[in-house]
Structure formats: C-alpha cells, structure tokens
Design an enzyme around this catalytic site. Structure first.
Site: not given
Length: 265
Positions: A57, A78, A192
């Site tokens: 990641d 991502k 997030m």
C-alpha cells in the site's frame, strides 16, 4: 537466500520455535501496523524475510519496505482523490503472482481486516483456490491513539469505543447513521475522515452531540512527523484546517481525548 535464512534463524531464536513458512504459490495478507517499524509483529517480519514479491500500500513506511530487500515491489496504493490501483486489479495481481509460484506478501498499513479491504482480497483468493494466510497488525485507530497519549478505553469515561470510517458522511452511498452513533455517548474513532470531516461533524452536531465534546486529530501517528491537535467537536473542522492537518490522520471524538493532557509525553 543466505540473508533470508539468517533473518529467519534470528526470529526463531526470539520465538523459541520454527518461524512460519511462506510457501511458493501462497499469499500472506500482512498488517504493517500504523507506520513505525517497531510496531511490526514477528510474523510480519518472517513474511518480509521470505517474500519474493511485495504488493504494498501507499502508506507503508519506506523503512518497513526496506526489510524485504530481496523482494520485487509492486505498488498497489489507494489514496482518495489521487490516481489509485483498483481493487479488482489488486486482487487479480495477487492471484496471477500466486499462480506463477511466487511467494507473495500483500502488505497493508494497520490491520488487513480493519478498513483495509483485506476481507475482500481474502475472499477473492479463497474463490480462486489460492492458499493464503492473514497476519494481523496493529490497527491505526488504536495504536495512533496510544502514541498520542489517548487511551482508547478508560474506566470512568467509557465502556466502549466505536471504530468507523469517515467515508460514511451524509449524502454518500452507504452513509452511517451518525445520529445513532451520537446517541451512544461513547468515543468515536474515525478512519479516512478528513475529506468529509465537515459533513461528519455537522451530522453529529445535528444529532445532538454537544459541541464541547473533546476531539482530536492525529496526523502521521507513531511516525517522527506525528502531530496532534486537541480541540472540541464544535471547533474541530476549523482547527484541522488552521493547522493544515493532512492524511494520514485519525479523528477521535469523546471524553478520552481529555486524558492526553495527563498522559502525553
């Protein structure tokens, strides 16, 4: 393979038992923890020592990646609002590499099964008949709080803690029931959450949560650049903007934030 053998031997000395083996054609979904390499588990180190290809990641620290110098690296980042690998492409890559007989390490920040889409990848591997193993990691929602001097639970303050994703802000598909979360009167730890922080804060306030509720934002938790902003729910959006807090960051809302003044070092 001498360096790999040496590293495995050292791990086995620490474990007092044989280290788990990453076999050809197998995929390990491994949690790299919140950032600091010191937060890695011994099983994660065993995977890093044996991997032939590392699918990682964006948020995995470069020092962690450096623990697998023998492995080919495949970026699978991502990030919201930026060009990113699609989930379908990532799972297809894992399956292809495994079918080539490679020892595959899928390295994720935090824990693979906590807002890391590890469950989706494990399901795809299972359906494809690919042998896999999940190696848990310290999830950022708990480790980051500890690094910031905020206990996730504290007797006399809370009996539960809610881990949620900030993607569920009002007006978006799959939105959370923020009113229900507000009524719990338990701390909220949001992953997030920066992109939709204003909508989330407004939803909680509209649901009746006290604007004086303690709140904090923790940027780059456990890393040398860690920054912590302590404020209230009513002032959270303004303070985050004023301080220029950016991703990766965790948001925590609730009485446990007040403990930072006594525990932070």
């Amino acid at each position: 393979m001498t360096a790999t053998t040496d590293r495995l031997s050292l791990l086995e000395q620490l474990l007092g038992a044989p280290a788990p083996r990453l076999l050809p054609g197998h995929v390990w979904l491994v949690g790299a923890g919140p950032g600091d390499p010191g937060q890695l588990t011994l099983d994660a180190l065993a995977a890093l020592a044996q991997a032939e290809v590392l699918v990682h990641d964006d948020l995995v620290d470069a020092r962690v990646l450096g623990l697998a110098p023998q492995a080919e690296r495949v970026f699978a980042g991502k990030r919201g609002g930026r060009p990113s690998s699609t989930q379908a492409d990532i799972t297809a890559t894992l399956i292809t590499l495994a079918r080539q007989g490679r020892r595959v390490l899928r390295l994720k920040g935090g824990d693979p099964y906590v807002f890391g889409r590890g469950g989706e990848e494990a399901l795809a591997l299972a359906e494809a008949g690919i042998p896999f193993r999940v190696v848990p990691g310290l999830t950022a929602g708990l480790a980051t709080l500890a690094a910031a001097g905020i206990p996730a639970t504290m007797r006399g303050i809370n009996h539960a803690v809610v881990l949620a994703t900030g993607h569920g802000a009002p007006g978006h598909e799959g939105e959370l029931d923020w009113a229900a979360l507000a009524r719990l009167n338990q701390p909220l730890v949001l992953y997030m959450a920066l992109r939709r922080l204003e909508a989330t804060a407004q939803a909680l306030l509209s649901a009746g949560m006290n604007p004086a509720t303690p709140a904090a934002a923790v940027e780059s938790g456990t890393l040398p650049g860690q920054r912590v902003v302590v404020t209230t729910l009513g002032e959270l959006v303004n303070r985050v903007r004023a301080e220029g807090i950016s991703s990766p960051a965790m948001i925590v809302i609730g009485g446990i934030v007040e403990m930072r003044g006594k525990l932070a070092r």
